[in-house]
Design a protein around this motif. Structure first.
Motif, PDB file in Angstrom:
ATOM      1  N   ILE A   1      68.260  -7.177  23.038  1.00  0.00           N
ATOM      2  CA  ILE A   1      69.558  -6.873  23.632  1.00  0.00           C
ATOM      3  C   ILE A   1      69.774  -7.818  24.815  1.00  0.00           C
ATOM      4  O   ILE A   1      68.965  -7.853  25.739  1.00  0.00           O
ATOM      5  CB  ILE A   1      69.629  -5.411  24.101  1.00  0.00           C
ATOM      6  N   ASN A   2      70.853  -8.590  24.749  1.00  0.00           N
ATOM      7  CA  ASN A   2      71.189  -9.489  25.848  1.00  0.00           C
ATOM      8  C   ASN A   2      72.068  -8.812  26.892  1.00  0.00           C
ATOM      9  O   ASN A   2      71.957  -9.091  28.074  1.00  0.00           O
ATOM     10  CB  ASN A   2      71.908 -10.731  25.322  1.00  0.00           C
ATOM     11  N   SER A   3      72.969  -7.959  26.427  1.00  0.00           N
ATOM     12  CA  SER A   3      73.892  -7.268  27.329  1.00  0.00           C
ATOM     13  C   SER A   3      74.327  -5.974  26.666  1.00  0.00           C
ATOM     14  O   SER A   3      73.997  -5.698  25.502  1.00  0.00           O
ATOM     15  CB  SER A   3      75.109  -8.150  27.642  1.00  0.00           C
ATOM     16  N   ALA A   4      75.094  -5.183  27.398  1.00  0.00           N
ATOM     17  CA  ALA A   4      75.574  -3.911  26.857  1.00  0.00           C
ATOM     18  C   ALA A   4      76.489  -4.107  25.657  1.00  0.00           C
ATOM     19  O   ALA A   4      76.630  -3.207  24.825  1.00  0.00           O
ATOM     20  CB  ALA A   4      76.310  -3.130  27.948  1.00  0.00           C
ATOM     21  N   ALA A   5      77.103  -5.298  25.518  1.00  0.00           N
ATOM     22  CA  ALA A   5      77.991  -5.551  24.389  1.00  0.00           C
ATOM     23  C   ALA A   5      77.235  -5.611  23.064  1.00  0.00           C
ATOM     24  O   ALA A   5      77.842  -5.452  22.003  1.00  0.00           O
ATOM     25  CB  ALA A   5      78.757  -6.856  24.608  1.00  0.00           C
ATOM     26  N   ASN A   6      75.923  -5.856  23.096  1.00  0.00           N
ATOM     27  CA  ASN A   6      75.136  -5.933  21.864  1.00  0.00           C
ATOM     28  C   ASN A   6      74.710  -4.576  21.339  1.00  0.00           C
ATOM     29  O   ASN A   6      74.283  -4.476  20.190  1.00  0.00           O
ATOM     30  CB  ASN A   6      73.864  -6.774  22.088  1.00  0.00           C
ATOM     31  N   VAL A   7      74.800  -3.551  22.168  1.00  0.00           N
ATOM     32  CA  VAL A   7      74.151  -2.282  21.840  1.00  0.00           C
ATOM     33  C   VAL A   7      74.787  -1.606  20.637  1.00  0.00           C
ATOM     34  O   VAL A   7      74.105  -1.159  19.713  1.00  0.00           O
ATOM     35  CB  VAL A   7      74.169  -1.342  23.064  1.00  0.00           C
ATOM     36  N   SER A   8      76.108  -1.534  20.618  1.00  0.00           N
ATOM     37  CA  SER A   8      76.804  -0.783  19.566  1.00  0.00           C
ATOM     38  C   SER A   8      76.478  -1.331  18.187  1.00  0.00           C
ATOM     39  O   SER A   8      76.127  -0.579  17.265  1.00  0.00           O
ATOM     40  CB  SER A   8      78.308  -0.819  19.820  1.00  0.00           C
ATOM     41  N   GLY A   9      76.588  -2.651  18.010  1.00  0.00           N
ATOM     42  CA  GLY A   9      76.329  -3.237  16.702  1.00  0.00           C
ATOM     43  C   GLY A   9      74.891  -3.074  16.260  1.00  0.00           C
ATOM     44  O   GLY A   9      74.612  -2.764  15.090  1.00  0.00           O
ATOM     45  N   LEU A  10      73.930  -3.305  17.174  1.00  0.00           N
ATOM     46  CA  LEU A  10      72.528  -3.172  16.806  1.00  0.00           C
ATOM     47  C   LEU A  10      72.167  -1.730  16.472  1.00  0.00           C
ATOM     48  O   LEU A  10      71.365  -1.480  15.570  1.00  0.00           O
ATOM     49  CB  LEU A  10      71.648  -3.688  17.949  1.00  0.00           C
ATOM     50  N   ILE A  11      72.756  -0.779  17.182  1.00  0.00           N
ATOM     51  CA  ILE A  11      72.491   0.625  16.877  1.00  0.00           C
ATOM     52  C   ILE A  11      73.031   0.986  15.495  1.00  0.00           C
ATOM     53  O   ILE A  11      72.385   1.701  14.716  1.00  0.00           O
ATOM     54  CB  ILE A  11      73.100   1.522  17.967  1.00  0.00           C
ATOM     55  N   ASN A  12      74.219   0.485  15.155  1.00  0.00           N
ATOM     56  CA  ASN A  12      74.761   0.740  13.818  1.00  0.00           C
ATOM     57  C   ASN A  12      73.891   0.122  12.739  1.00  0.00           C
ATOM     58  O   ASN A  12      73.685   0.705  11.669  1.00  0.00           O
ATOM     59  CB  ASN A  12      76.180   0.195  13.727  1.00  0.00           C
ATOM     60  N   LEU A  13      73.351  -1.080  13.012  1.00  0.00           N
ATOM     61  CA  LEU A  13      72.474  -1.727  12.034  1.00  0.00           C
ATOM     62  C   LEU A  13      71.173  -0.956  11.868  1.00  0.00           C
ATOM     63  O   LEU A  13      70.672  -0.779  10.751  1.00  0.00           O
ATOM     64  CB  LEU A  13      72.195  -3.170  12.464  1.00  0.00           C
ATOM     65  N   LEU A  14      70.605  -0.476  12.980  1.00  0.00           N
ATOM     66  CA  LEU A  14      69.392   0.332  12.888  1.00  0.00           C
ATOM     67  C   LEU A  14      69.669   1.641  12.166  1.00  0.00           C
ATOM     68  O   LEU A  14      68.820   2.157  11.432  1.00  0.00           O
ATOM     69  CB  LEU A  14      68.836   0.615  14.289  1.00  0.00           C
TER      70      LEU A  14
END
Length: 804
Positions: free
Chosen positions: A395-408
């Protein structure tokens, strides 16, 4: 530039640094140190000292009890016959200097050697914070004692400290509250007022006989930081670059101009070379010995860790130089003792890095474990269906969290194959503030710096673990420079034995769906991604989040959708051309397809060259060179082997799908095309039909279908197809996942049944005609078990815009 070299010549004395310019430089350097101490006061946090554990506290105390008296004695040893020219308070400053440990420099050394999150690194950082605070107290006491009016100076210093804490702090806080709203609207007038207050505080303490840096330091300590640290961040943004970029280097220049090695070893000097070496060696070993004893005998650490901790606690830096230079200003150190101490400090700090690398060099056992880890891929887990699937999501910033969580969330954690996800927050190590987060974690203190550790990230990860069965999420933080950040990622992946590293693409989206650059054209995170892909032993995937993946909860909370299909089904397309990266990507896509909690529909589009395209796929013409012919033959052998592996994997996938309960959620489409342009035409016809494309990077794969894409690729780290999809306009709201397999997995080495490599090469050579055309094809599989499995073979006509 000092009197040791250039300063002893007429060029240095009259042209470079005449007397008047040196006075000006010293004044500006002292002003820079005043503002530096103010910034240090802003970062002061007593919580690590109050909540420090036994290990950190004992290490810090041991690093002060022995070095301070030893430093006092080394000064007398160096000047064996002291006279009135040497102030009797000089040994006191030597003792304080030997007891210091510079926190920012220690953090950088730990980051360079990847020890920040080790037990030794955490203990060293926590101990350094405690040592710093006690060293400043001893320094202030030494300055007060060394003045002529000792009693007046000590009393006035104590009164000033009490006045700042109990009178000035409430007054400044009241003034800021009256002139701001919600502790956020700090104007340039507030900044100017505070900067002027720093100079006024320095003048007050200097006029009472104490050092000017005490007033600046105390003003930074009592200044209210704001609810979220807004005032601290505003001051740091306006002041830190100027102080660290211009003022502090001038201070180091003044240190060099005052260092005179000729006077130390001149004829008739009390200081001899053997005595100088003995004093330097004792100064180096004192703190190492005291810290080692406390670590091994009191804290029960291993001798290796105890030695490393002693070396790390011996790191000197700006704090030690400030104390030494202040002693020179107070005339309690002569030029000789001042020079000896500066050289000793330089040697001590210069030795820490190489000695730490020697102590923590890789052993043969570490190399064996690294070699065993190279077979860790997604496909290797297929041979162990009941094994845990470990992933490392960066995670580089808070903007990455939503997409990575959906992928997980759609990665299908099951009871037999649960997911262990490590969420790694990548933070650039910029000095004192970021390294303090590790100290906070060690002491179980909540960090106040929202810019480094966002509550949104931790809350989102906790919700994912709570709402998803058979999934465990652990949050971690990696702090280092961008140039070595990939080493943290790769080392952590090796330590945690993960099979896949998920990296966010260095571009993000605005809310209107338009792609933007996250920082600048040369984003540092792009280099981090490329370095991870070049050095990781496991599989790596770059996730381009365009808002395509939406979890069930997000569907329920969202009113507008751009999808024409069921909102509760994620439609994924896997674009398969061939090669080990594509097989790895297909393995991950198939895992997502088995998700029963979140509906996932997988369409595998296998692009196959037409017979005409395959015949025109000529090899390079290198005639008359036996070595080149051997390379060509090897390339042909490898290409045919990859084709047979692709076919065998697809056939095995069909068998699994036919035998599974959810075979309707996956279908395979075989599309015959002549070139890459026709692939783009096929994809453009399916605009807005899929939520995510999964592709392989295509590393090392040779195909006539993508041969021309690499010539104008903008992002080579995404591979030919990934680069096309990111640059295209027909998939603006479709996410993209580009997968690269790590090292060749074990099943690739054994799954291909057939002739031995030598026999296969001979067979290929016999079937290779004079025009370098391939005439031999592997035998086709004939399986009658695929009745419930939907398979379609498509032909694309170049004179028609529709798939028939």
């Amino acid at each position: 530039m000092g009197p040791s070299v250039l300063g002893s010549t007429s060029l240095g004395c009259k042209v470079l640094f005449p007397y008047n310019s040196v006075i000006t430089l010293e004044n500006i350097a002292n002003l820079g140190i005043i503002y530096y101490m103010f910034l240090v006061g802003l970062e002061v946090d007593m919580k690590p000292v109050v909540r420090a554990g036994k290990k950190a506290l004992s290490t810090a105390i041991a690093g002060l009890i022995l070095p301070v008296p030893v430093g006092y004695g080394l000064h007398h040893l160096l000047m064996r016959h002291p006279d009135h020219s040497v102030n009797k308070y000089g040994p006191l400053f030597w003792g304080v200097v030997l007891g210091t440990t510079n926190f920012p420099d220690l953090a950088r050394i730990l980051a360079d050697h990847k020890l920040l999150h080790s037990d030794v690194g955490r203990t060293a950082l926590s101990s350094a914070v405690i040592t710093d605070i006690f060293s400043w107290m001893l320094f202030v006491l030494a300055v007060a004692v060394s003045n002529d009016g000792k009693i007046f100076t000590v009393i006035s210093t104590a009164l000033i400290v009490l006045f700042y804490i109990y009178a000035l702090a409430p007054a400044v806080s009241w003034m800021l509250r009256k002139t701001t709203k919600d502790d956020q609207n700090y104007s340039h007038n507030h900044i100017c007022f505070i900067l002027a207050g720093v100079i006024a505080s320095a003048y007050i303490t200097d006029s009472t006989g104490c050092h000017s840096i005490l007033g600046a330091f105390m003003f930074g300590v009592i200044l209210p930081k704001g609810k979220g640290g807004e005032l601290k961040h505003a001051l740091t943004d306006n002041l830190e670059d100027f102080v660290s970029g211009l003022m502090t280097p001038l201070f180091f220049l003044v240190i060099g101009l005052r260092t005179d090695t000729f006077e130390v070893f001149q004829t008739g000097s009390r200081i001899t070379v053997p005595r100088f070496l003995a004093v330097t060696l004792l100064a180096l070993c004192t703190k190492i010995a005291s810290t080692f004893s406390a670590a091994v005998f009191f804290n029960k650490m291993t001798p290796r860790d105890g030695l490393a901790l002693g070396l790390l606690m011996n790191t000197k830096g700006l704090l030690a130089l400030i104390i030494t230079n202040s002693a020179r200003d107070l005339m309690v150190l002569s030029t000789q003792t001042y020079t000896v101490m500066v050289i000793a400090l330089w040697l001590m700090t210069a030795a820490v890095g190489p000695l730490i690398a020697l102590v923590y060099r890789r052993t043969n056992r570490d190399r064996r474990l690294a070699c065993q880890y190279k077979n860790k891929t997604i496909r290797s887990l297929e041979l162990q269906p009941d094994s845990e699937f470990r992933m490392l999501a960066c995670i580089n910033s808070a903007a990455n969290v939503s997409g990575l969580i959906n992928l997980l969330g759609i990665s299908n954690p099951t009871k037999h194959s649960p997911i262990m996800a490590y969420a790694l927050h990548l933070v650039e190590l910029v000095g004192h503030a970021s390294a303090m987060l590790i100290v906070h974690d060690t002491c179980n203190i909540t960090a106040d710096d929202s810019s480094v550790k966002d509550d949104h990230i931790s809350n989102a990860l906790e919700n994912l673990e709570r709402q998803t069965q058979n999934m465990t999420v652990q949050s971690l933080t990696a702090m280092s420079s961008y140039s070595t950040m990939h080493e943290d990622v790769c080392n952590l992946a090796e330590d945690k034995r993960v099979a896949l590293i998920l990296l966010p693409f260095h571009k993000q989206l605005w809310e209107d769906g338009v792609v933007r650059e996250e920082e600048d054209v040369n984003s540092p995170f792009r280099s981090v991604n490329r370095n991870v892909m070049d050095n990781a032993s496991c599989s790596v995937a770059i996730f381009v989040d365009r808002g395509g993946l939406i979890t069930t909860n997000e569907h329920n909370n969202t009113n507008d959708h751009d999808h024409d299909h069921d909102d509760h089904v994620q439609h994924i397309a896997m674009l398969f051309i061939g090669g080990r990266d594509d097989r790895e990507a297909l393995a991950y896509a198939c895992r997502m397809c088995g998700n029963k909690c979140v509906g996932v529909s997988l369409t595998v589009m296998r692009f196959v060259p037409t017979k005409e395209a395959a015949e025109n796929d000529l090899l390079p013409e290198d005639e008359g060179d036996d070595d080149n012919n051997g390379d060509i033959l090897k390339a042909i052998t490898d290409a045919e082997r990859e084709k047979q592996l692709d076919k065998q994997y697809i056939e095995g996938l069909k068998l699994k799908a036919a035998a599974s309960d959810n075979n309707n959620s996956m279908k395979i489409i075989e599309v015959e095309v002549n070139n890459g342009d026709e692939i783009i035409k096929v994809l453009s016809m399916m605009e807005q039909q899929f939520d995510m494309y999964v592709v392989g990077k295509g590393r090392g794969a040779r195909s006539c279908l993508t041969s021309g894409f690499s010539d104008w690729s903008e992002w080579p780290e995404l591979g030919p197809l990934g680069d096309i999809l990111v640059s295209s306009s027909f998939a603006p709201n479709t996410s993209i996942l580009v997968v690269q397999q790590g090292c060749v997995s074990a099943d690739d080495a054994t799954e291909l049944a057939g002739p031995a490599p030598a026999a296969a090469a001979a067979q290929l050579k016999d079937n290779f005609d004079a025009h370098h055309h391939m005439t031999w094809h592997p035998p086709l599989f004939h399986r009658p078990h695929f009745a419930p499995f939907l398979i379609r073979k498509l032909n694309l006509h170049r004179d028609d815009d529709h798939i028939i």
